[in-house]
Write a protein that holds these residues in place. Structure first.
Motif, PDB file in Angstrom:
ATOM      1  N   CYS A   1       0.866  -1.177   0.000  1.00 35.01           N
ATOM      2  CA  CYS A   1       0.000   0.000   0.000  1.00 35.01           C
ATOM      3  C   CYS A   1       0.906   1.231   0.000  1.00 35.01           C
ATOM      4  O   CYS A   1       1.832   1.332   0.815  1.00 35.01           O
ATOM      5  N   ARG A   2       0.622   2.161  -0.893  1.00 37.90           N
ATOM      6  CA  ARG A   2       1.498   3.308  -1.093  1.00 37.90           C
ATOM      7  C   ARG A   2       0.755   4.607  -0.782  1.00 37.90           C
ATOM      8  O   ARG A   2      -0.474   4.656  -0.770  1.00 37.90           O
ATOM      9  N   ALA A   3       1.550   5.666  -0.579  1.00 44.23           N
ATOM     10  CA  ALA A   3       0.985   6.995  -0.364  1.00 44.23           C
ATOM     11  C   ALA A   3       0.627   7.618  -1.709  1.00 44.23           C
ATOM     12  O   ALA A   3       1.397   7.532  -2.668  1.00 44.23           O
ATOM     13  N   VAL A   4      -0.539   8.231  -1.781  1.00 39.62           N
ATOM     14  CA  VAL A   4      -0.983   8.879  -3.011  1.00 39.62           C
ATOM     15  C   VAL A   4      -0.248  10.210  -3.177  1.00 39.62           C
ATOM     16  O   VAL A   4      -0.278  11.062  -2.281  1.00 39.62           O
TER      17      VAL A   4
ATOM     18  N   TYR B   1      -3.246   3.978  -1.658  1.00 38.42           N
ATOM     19  CA  TYR B   1      -3.734   3.088  -2.719  1.00 38.42           C
ATOM     20  C   TYR B   1      -2.913   1.812  -2.719  1.00 38.42           C
ATOM     21  O   TYR B   1      -1.752   1.803  -2.304  1.00 38.42           O
ATOM     22  N   VAL B   2      -3.515   0.733  -3.170  1.00 36.65           N
ATOM     23  CA  VAL B   2      -2.846  -0.557  -3.239  1.00 36.65           C
ATOM     24  C   VAL B   2      -2.363  -0.769  -4.663  1.00 36.65           C
ATOM     25  O   VAL B   2      -3.146  -0.696  -5.617  1.00 36.65           O
ATOM     26  N   CYS B   3      -1.066  -0.991  -4.793  1.00 37.68           N
ATOM     27  CA  CYS B   3      -0.477  -1.164  -6.126  1.00 37.68           C
ATOM     28  C   CYS B   3       0.424  -2.383  -6.081  1.00 37.68           C
ATOM     29  O   CYS B   3       1.580  -2.313  -5.669  1.00 37.68           O
ATOM     30  N   ASP B   4      -0.127  -3.517  -6.488  1.00 38.00           N
ATOM     31  CA  ASP B   4       0.615  -4.772  -6.476  1.00 38.00           C
ATOM     32  C   ASP B   4       0.175  -5.544  -7.714  1.00 38.00           C
ATOM     33  O   ASP B   4       0.008  -4.959  -8.772  1.00 38.00           O
TER      34      ASP B   4
ATOM     35  N   GLY C   1      -2.613 -10.187 -17.181  1.00 35.93           N
ATOM     36  CA  GLY C   1      -1.357 -10.185 -17.928  1.00 35.93           C
ATOM     37  C   GLY C   1      -1.324  -9.246 -19.110  1.00 35.93           C
ATOM     38  O   GLY C   1      -0.336  -9.204 -19.836  1.00 35.93           O
ATOM     39  N   THR C   2      -2.400  -8.449 -19.299  1.00 37.03           N
ATOM     40  CA  THR C   2      -2.439  -7.518 -20.438  1.00 37.03           C
ATOM     41  C   THR C   2      -2.463  -6.060 -19.984  1.00 37.03           C
ATOM     42  O   THR C   2      -2.689  -5.161 -20.790  1.00 37.03           O
ATOM     43  N   GLY C   3      -2.249  -5.832 -18.694  1.00 36.33           N
ATOM     44  CA  GLY C   3      -2.186  -4.454 -18.207  1.00 36.33           C
ATOM     45  C   GLY C   3      -3.506  -3.887 -17.747  1.00 36.33           C
ATOM     46  O   GLY C   3      -3.626  -2.670 -17.597  1.00 36.33           O
ATOM     47  N   TYR C   4      -4.493  -4.748 -17.502  1.00 38.78           N
ATOM     48  CA  TYR C   4      -5.805  -4.283 -17.046  1.00 38.78           C
ATOM     49  C   TYR C   4      -6.088  -4.835 -15.656  1.00 38.78           C
ATOM     50  O   TYR C   4      -5.917  -6.023 -15.401  1.00 38.78           O
ATOM     51  N   GLY C   5      -6.519  -3.957 -14.765  1.00 37.31           N
ATOM     52  CA  GLY C   5      -6.795  -4.360 -13.405  1.00 37.31           C
ATOM     53  C   GLY C   5      -7.520  -3.274 -12.650  1.00 37.31           C
ATOM     54  O   GLY C   5      -8.160  -2.398 -13.249  1.00 37.31           O
ATOM     55  N   VAL C   6      -7.421  -3.318 -11.325  1.00 41.46           N
ATOM     56  CA  VAL C   6      -8.138  -2.393 -10.450  1.00 41.46           C
ATOM     57  C   VAL C   6      -7.170  -1.869  -9.395  1.00 41.46           C
ATOM     58  O   VAL C   6      -6.355  -2.622  -8.867  1.00 41.46           O
ATOM     59  N   VAL C   7      -7.280  -0.583  -9.092  1.00 35.01           N
ATOM     60  CA  VAL C   7      -6.480   0.025  -8.029  1.00 35.01           C
ATOM     61  C   VAL C   7      -7.404   0.409  -6.873  1.00 35.01           C
ATOM     62  O   VAL C   7      -8.240   1.311  -7.027  1.00 35.01           O
ATOM     63  N   PRO C   8      -7.310  -0.246  -5.711  1.00 29.65           N
ATOM     64  CA  PRO C   8      -8.099   0.157  -4.534  1.00 29.65           C
ATOM     65  C   PRO C   8      -7.571   1.474  -3.956  1.00 29.65           C
ATOM     66  O   PRO C   8      -6.353   1.647  -3.793  1.00 29.65           O
ATOM     67  N   GLU C   9      -8.482   2.377  -3.646  1.00 32.15           N
ATOM     68  CA  GLU C   9      -8.127   3.672  -3.074  1.00 32.15           C
ATOM     69  C   GLU C   9      -9.168   4.050  -2.017  1.00 32.15           C
ATOM     70  O   GLU C   9     -10.171   3.371  -1.828  1.00 32.15           O
TER      71      GLU C   9
END
Length: 622
Positions: free
Chosen positions: A363-366, A507-510, A517-525
């Protein structure tokens, strides 16, 4: 519906809405007796007994529909209201062979539940419109300028809007002193923009993230620039006076009521000087490397590989993007900036950090574009303290060059071109506060259209541009939300701080940014949540369950999952022939995007449970 008949339609809608809600109020007052609430819960009892008419929802609903509703939607609403006032209509819509206002409380609920899940799109859309606007008005209206009356529901939420906070007005007045140079760039009334002795070097349409930065760069290089903005010009003293609802009404596209065609998705976009940078949550992310590589590969935009980093660095400096004035937590990953000493803790951000840590995720700082932020949690109302470094600030710097003209309240009809196709200026319509309008032509050697994904395609289409992809493949980064209810201990305050502290700090960035595998996903914030936004997002199954969920506001955490969507050509902004036409937006999730959003909901529920939530529910109905 014509301009002549529109006022009559609006008055009829208002009258019929009031008749329906006033008749409903007597039945709703039975709620406290049904619940058998203890005597010490008097305020809670009043909350459950309170009806729509007690906060004048019908009048506000009619006003909002008149200002922002499409004519066809207003006609359809009136047809339904008229039918509901007949026995036949009650039978057709599922309330029984009885007028809606004579139906039992349970019958009304059953009818609305049927509408929500109806196979008929028109009934589902009607339910979404009534739920979204009706519930948001119930928690957000009346405005503070309605005789200084507070919404009575704010007491049960223990909510105090920023406009009532001590010292806000004074600090806003000090911050807005910087706005004098920009105000001087706005042509004075009466509505006359005198023809320039020579054409502007550049006319820029839109004052947001694209247009504002372009104006700054060009004026610093010595070019004469006119910025044309559809919305109004507001400053810190305006922001300091606004409630949440006033911010939506004044500074958002269609008063915050813009949706896709079937009403299933709300679209929040800025419509004021500064655009989205004035009303966003201050989160400032660079283009992800995997998206940059994809654009270079698929579209041949080679300069992204060479010049983008230098441009990002310059804009980051201009907007003071940093992680010092953001959320702080010992388990945050990779936050190297020295922390702000005045940081205000927000437990909702803490929950996301702790949930991610428990699951072994980073989890990172925005990063945020702020300077001297007071962590009031009201970023999306406009910054009353002058801390947000959006394009409103950048335009003020451009104004000091003496080369900028700002023309707000002005909608561009079309770009005018000569026989060779070269742009020679823009045709537009300017409107004053009193409603007077004036057609203008601004001559220029070059024109930049930076009116955002919603308005740029419409202007280009009205300008005669023809292309099969114009307005299509619209991406919205759809958002799904998950709410968790936390139980405070005996010595621990229950307040989770959804409306104060750093608005969006973590935000969670993992692996979640690339599910397939194609660069599509979700970022929780973590978003800030005030009553109106709470009402828009909270699901409605019944009056009792809705109010019970809302009543847990101070014990709730809320995570959003921002998805990167594939979209499709059918997702589009429809071309408009007239400058006054309402935006027609068609958007539906593809099967791939549905799966991505679903995975995001599941991830957020795991994060929320790992953080200690006792009750979980996604706020999206489906």
């Amino acid at each position: 519906v014509t301009p002549a008949t529109s006022p009559l339609l609006d008055s009829l809608v208002k009258r019929e809405l009031q008749e329906a809600t006033f008749e409903a109020s007597a039945l709703q007052r039975q709620m406290p007796q049904l619940l058998r609430l203890p005597s010490e819960s008097a305020e809670m009892a009043r909350f459950f007994a309170r009806s729509a008419s007690d906060v004048d929802v019908a009048r506000h609903f009619a006003i909002a529909t008149q200002r922002h509703g499409k004519p066809a939607d207003r006609v359809a609403l009136r047809v339904v209201l008229r039918l509901l006032d007949t026995r036949l209509g009650g039978w057709l819509f599922g309330a029984g062979f009885i007028r809606f206002k004579d139906a039992t409380f349970a019958a009304r609920h059953r009818m609305l539940e049927r509408w929500a899940a109806s196979p008929l799109p028109v009934l589902r859309q009607l339910f979404q419109s009534l739920k979204r606007l009706g519930c948001s008005l119930f928690l957000g209206a009346p405005f503070p300028d309605d005789g200084g009356v507070r919404n009575p529901n704010w007491d049960i939420l223990d909510y105090t809007p920023r406009c009532e906070a001590a010292g806000t007005q004074r600090r806003a007045a000090l911050a807005e002193m910087e706005d004098d140079a920009l105000k001087a760039c706005v042509p004075r009334e009466p509505l006359r923009v005198p023809p320039a002795p020579k054409p502007y070097d550049v006319v820029i349409v839109g004052s947001g993230a694209g247009g504002g930065v372009a104006a700054s760069v060009l004026t610093q290089k010595g070019f004469r620039v006119a910025v044309v903005e559809k919305g109004q010009h507001f400053g810190e003293t305006n922001f300091a006076q606004w409630s949440e609802m006033q911010a939506f009404e004044n500074a958002f596209e269609d008063g915050g009521l813009l949706t896709n065609g079937d009403k299933s998705i709300s679209v929040m976009a800025g419509s004021c000087v500064g655009g989205g940078t004035t009303i966003n949550w201050s989160a400032s992310f660079r283009l992800p490397p995997h998206v940059r590589r994809e654009w270079i590969r698929n579209f041949g935009i080679d300069w992204l590989a060479e010049d983008l980093d230098a441009s990002f660095a310059e804009v980051s400096k201009m907007m003071n993007i940093n992680t010092a004035e953001t959320h702080r937590h010992e388990k945050l990953h990779g936050c190297t900036d020295s922390p702000s000493l005045d940081h205000a803790v927000n437990k909702n951000n803490d929950f996301l950090v702790e949930g991610a840590y428990s699951l072994g995720m980073k989890c990172r700082a925005v990063p945020r574009n702020v300077k001297g932020c007071v962590d009031c949690g009201s970023c999306n109302f406009g910054c009353a303290y002058g801390a947000k470094q959006g394009t409103l600030k950048i335009l003020r710097d451009a104004a000091r060059t003496g080369l900028l003209t700002l023309i707000p309240n002005t909608t561009v009809d079309a770009v005018q071109r000569d026989r060779t196709g070269r742009a020679t200026g823009v045709k537009c319509v300017r409107e004053a506060d009193g409603g007077a309008r004036e057609s203008l032509f601004l001559s220029a050697h070059a024109v930049i259209i930076a009116a955002g994904s919603i308005n740029t395609p419409k202007i280009l289409a009205r300008s005669g541009l023809r292309h099969s992809s114009l307005g299509r493949n619209l991406s919205l980064h759809p958002v799904a939300c998950v709410v968790g209810v936390f139980e405070g201990g005996a010595s621990e305050a229950e307040d989770t701080g959804l409306d104060h502290g750093v608005s969006m700090g973590t935000y969670v960035c993992d692996g979640n940014v690339d599910f397939d595998g194609t660069g599509y996903g979700v970022v929780p914030e973590t978003p800030p949540v005030h009553p109106l936004l709470l009402a828009i997002g909270m699901p409605w199954k019944s009056a009792l369950l809705f109010k019970a969920a809302v009543g847990m506001y101070r014990r709730c955490g809320l995570f959003i999952g921002i998805a990167r969507d594939h979209s499709s050509p059918s997702n589009r902004i429809k071309a408009s022939r007239r400058v006054d036409d309402k935006t027609e937006l068609e958007y539906a999730l593809t099967s791939q995007d549905e799966q991505i959003v679903l995975e995001g909901i599941k991830l957020n529920m795991r994060l929320m449970r790992a953080a200690g939530a006792r009750v979980l529910f996604p706020v999206n109905r489906k």
